[in-house]
Design a protein around this motif. Structure first.
Motif, PDB file in Angstrom:
ATOM      1  N   ALA A 182      37.905 -63.193 -39.407  1.00  0.00           N
ATOM      2  CA  ALA A 182      39.084 -63.997 -39.053  1.00  0.00           C
ATOM      3  C   ALA A 182      40.179 -63.022 -38.652  1.00  0.00           C
ATOM      4  O   ALA A 182      40.531 -62.132 -39.417  1.00  0.00           O
ATOM      5  CB  ALA A 182      39.517 -64.846 -40.233  1.00  0.00           C
ATOM      6  N   ARG A 183      40.685 -63.194 -37.427  1.00  0.00           N
ATOM      7  CA  ARG A 183      41.725 -62.305 -36.917  1.00  0.00           C
ATOM      8  C   ARG A 183      42.811 -63.140 -36.258  1.00  0.00           C
ATOM      9  O   ARG A 183      42.549 -63.865 -35.291  1.00  0.00           O
ATOM     10  CB  ARG A 183      41.149 -61.316 -35.910  1.00  0.00           C
ATOM     11  CG  ARG A 183      42.177 -60.378 -35.281  1.00  0.00           C
ATOM     12  CD  ARG A 183      41.535 -59.468 -34.256  1.00  0.00           C
ATOM     13  NE  ARG A 183      40.558 -58.570 -34.850  1.00  0.00           N
ATOM     14  CZ  ARG A 183      39.735 -57.794 -34.146  1.00  0.00           C
ATOM     15  NH1 ARG A 183      39.770 -57.809 -32.816  1.00  0.00           N
ATOM     16  NH2 ARG A 183      38.866 -57.007 -34.767  1.00  0.00           N
ATOM     17  N   GLU A 184      44.011 -63.069 -36.807  1.00  0.00           N
ATOM     18  CA  GLU A 184      45.158 -63.803 -36.269  1.00  0.00           C
ATOM     19  C   GLU A 184      44.852 -65.285 -36.107  1.00  0.00           C
ATOM     20  O   GLU A 184      45.181 -65.913 -35.101  1.00  0.00           O
ATOM     21  CB  GLU A 184      45.609 -63.188 -34.943  1.00  0.00           C
ATOM     22  CG  GLU A 184      46.089 -61.749 -35.088  1.00  0.00           C
ATOM     23  CD  GLU A 184      46.434 -61.098 -33.762  1.00  0.00           C
ATOM     24  OE1 GLU A 184      46.116 -61.696 -32.707  1.00  0.00           O
ATOM     25  OE2 GLU A 184      47.008 -59.994 -33.781  1.00  0.00           O
ATOM     26  N   GLY A 185      44.183 -65.835 -37.132  1.00  0.00           N
ATOM     27  CA  GLY A 185      43.925 -67.268 -37.169  1.00  0.00           C
ATOM     28  C   GLY A 185      42.695 -67.730 -36.394  1.00  0.00           C
ATOM     29  O   GLY A 185      42.400 -68.928 -36.364  1.00  0.00           O
ATOM     30  N   LYS A 186      41.949 -66.806 -35.786  1.00  0.00           N
ATOM     31  CA  LYS A 186      40.766 -67.177 -35.010  1.00  0.00           C
ATOM     32  C   LYS A 186      39.549 -66.389 -35.489  1.00  0.00           C
ATOM     33  O   LYS A 186      39.670 -65.244 -35.923  1.00  0.00           O
ATOM     34  CB  LYS A 186      40.990 -66.910 -33.521  1.00  0.00           C
ATOM     35  CG  LYS A 186      42.123 -67.738 -32.915  1.00  0.00           C
ATOM     36  CD  LYS A 186      42.297 -67.415 -31.443  1.00  0.00           C
ATOM     37  CE  LYS A 186      43.434 -68.224 -30.827  1.00  0.00           C
ATOM     38  NZ  LYS A 186      43.634 -67.904 -29.395  1.00  0.00           N
ATOM     39  N   LYS A 187      38.367 -67.012 -35.372  1.00  0.00           N
ATOM     40  CA  LYS A 187      37.128 -66.318 -35.726  1.00  0.00           C
ATOM     41  C   LYS A 187      36.656 -65.465 -34.551  1.00  0.00           C
ATOM     42  O   LYS A 187      36.717 -65.889 -33.396  1.00  0.00           O
ATOM     43  CB  LYS A 187      36.034 -67.320 -36.102  1.00  0.00           C
ATOM     44  CG  LYS A 187      36.250 -68.010 -37.437  1.00  0.00           C
ATOM     45  CD  LYS A 187      35.066 -68.894 -37.792  1.00  0.00           C
ATOM     46  CE  LYS A 187      35.275 -69.571 -39.144  1.00  0.00           C
ATOM     47  NZ  LYS A 187      34.119 -70.414 -39.508  1.00  0.00           N
ATOM     48  N   GLN A 188      36.172 -64.267 -34.865  1.00  0.00           N
ATOM     49  CA  GLN A 188      35.622 -63.378 -33.844  1.00  0.00           C
ATOM     50  C   GLN A 188      34.325 -62.783 -34.339  1.00  0.00           C
ATOM     51  O   GLN A 188      34.185 -62.482 -35.521  1.00  0.00           O
ATOM     52  CB  GLN A 188      36.612 -62.253 -33.506  1.00  0.00           C
ATOM     53  CG  GLN A 188      37.874 -62.728 -32.810  1.00  0.00           C
ATOM     54  CD  GLN A 188      38.602 -61.575 -32.133  1.00  0.00           C
ATOM     55  OE1 GLN A 188      38.024 -60.533 -31.837  1.00  0.00           O
ATOM     56  NE2 GLN A 188      39.884 -61.763 -31.877  1.00  0.00           N
TER      57      GLN A 188
END
Length: 331
Positions: A182-188
């Motif tokens: 999770a990075r800055e509210g998004k999954k990567q």
């Protein structure tokens, strides 16, 4: 015409002097001074909590900015401003520096929630979600796609467990590793090439969440030193208690996983800011002996309080229980 030329030269020189004095940033020179304060009761929002009272829990901060000639002169005169020379390769560390501050603040928020729920005997409402990366060995090229403050949610398709961090270096060295973060509210999704280097790779902390909606707006503040005051605000709201009793409370100190209030920097500036915000009490981490034979947060705060002749009570604390008990006893 000559007179006009002389005026023009004087005007240009004046503009140059003003620019150099007020706007030119001196390389590697940084000014540290009392920063703004924020009310932790406004920073924290807990669903179904009681309305905010007139009391305040002030988070004190230190402001650090690249210096000019004008701000350097002010720092030389002002007793609670200072300056330092620092040389860094900013092109290399800029992103990591921002991420580190965000990671510390995110972990401080999380630890504040965890400790407040523990004190309120509501630990069962906390849920483990992943591992927050707090540091990365940037000499290991294979880790370049991973960022500080990423929360690892799964490793090679399996949801992470609380002990997954200890096993991660072994997995990274065994083969290419697939991560979901999770990075800055998004999954990567990240593919980490096999690491062939021995030694230190990275470290992290556990990340948790709660079913009870809690929103913490850090108002742009970075770092972990707001932890104790955030914990106090969350605790008061989830328990419905009014520990403040109309008082303005300020303080500083990290919040550790065991509930202790840890040492921080910038104490003179924070005491000065709390005094000018008319705080009644200033909670400060305590470590040391009564003689103050070595520098500690409490003795440093007590000295500043005496110098500025504040009526604000400086209270040494070792953990959150000290803060809560003090507010109850001295209601």
């Amino acid at each position: 015409m000559k007179r006009f030329s002389k005026y023009l030269v004087v005007a240009l020189l004046s503009v140059a002097v003003i620019y150099f004095a007020f706007f030119y940033r001196i390389p590697d020179l940084y000014i540290t001074k009392p920063g703004p304060v924020a009310d932790a009761m406004e920073m924290v929002s807990v669903a179904d909590s009681s309305p905010k009272s007139d009391s305040e829990i002030l988070v004190t901060t230190v402001k650090r900015k690249q210096g000019t000639v004008f701000t350097l002169i002010k720092a030389l005169i002002h007793p609670y401003q200072n300056f330092s020379k620092e040389t860094q390769n900013y092109e290399t560390v800029r992103q990591d520096s921002r991420d580190v501050q965000q990671a510390f603040m995110a972990n401080s928020k999380q630890t504040a929630v965890t400790e407040a729920f523990r004190l309120a005997e509501k630990e069962k409402e906390l849920e483990f979600i992943g591992i927050r990366i707090m540091n990365i060995n940037r000499d290991v090229q294979a880790l370049e796609s991973l960022r500080i403050n990423d929360v690892i949610l799964s490793i090679n398709g399996e949801k992470v467990s609380p002990n997954a961090l200890a096993k991660l270096p072994q997995k990274l060295r065994a083969a290419q590793t697939e991560l979901v973060v999770a990075r800055e509210g998004k999954k990567q999704e990240l593919s980490i090439p096999q690491v062939v280097r021995n030694g230190y790779l990275l470290n992290g902390v556990l990340a948790v969440t709660t079913n009870e909606p809690i929103r913490i707006n850090s108002k742009g503040f970075g770092g972990p030193s707001a932890g104790a005051m955030l914990t106090l605000s969350i605790y008061q709201q989830i328990t419905g208690q009014d520990l403040l009793n109309g008082r303005t409370v300020a303080g500083t100190g990290t919040i550790e996983a065991n509930g202790s209030v840890g040492l921080v920097g910038g104490i003179p500036q924070k005491v000065y800011a709390a005094h000018h915000s008319q705080a009644d009490i200033f909670f400060v981490p305590y470590l040391g002996n009564e003689e103050g034979t070595f520098s500690t947060n409490y003795f440093e705060a007590r000295k500043v309080a005496a110098d500025i002749q504040t009526e604000m009570k400086v209270v040494p604390v070792g953990d959150m229980t000290d803060i809560i008990e003090y507010l109850k006893v001295h209601a």
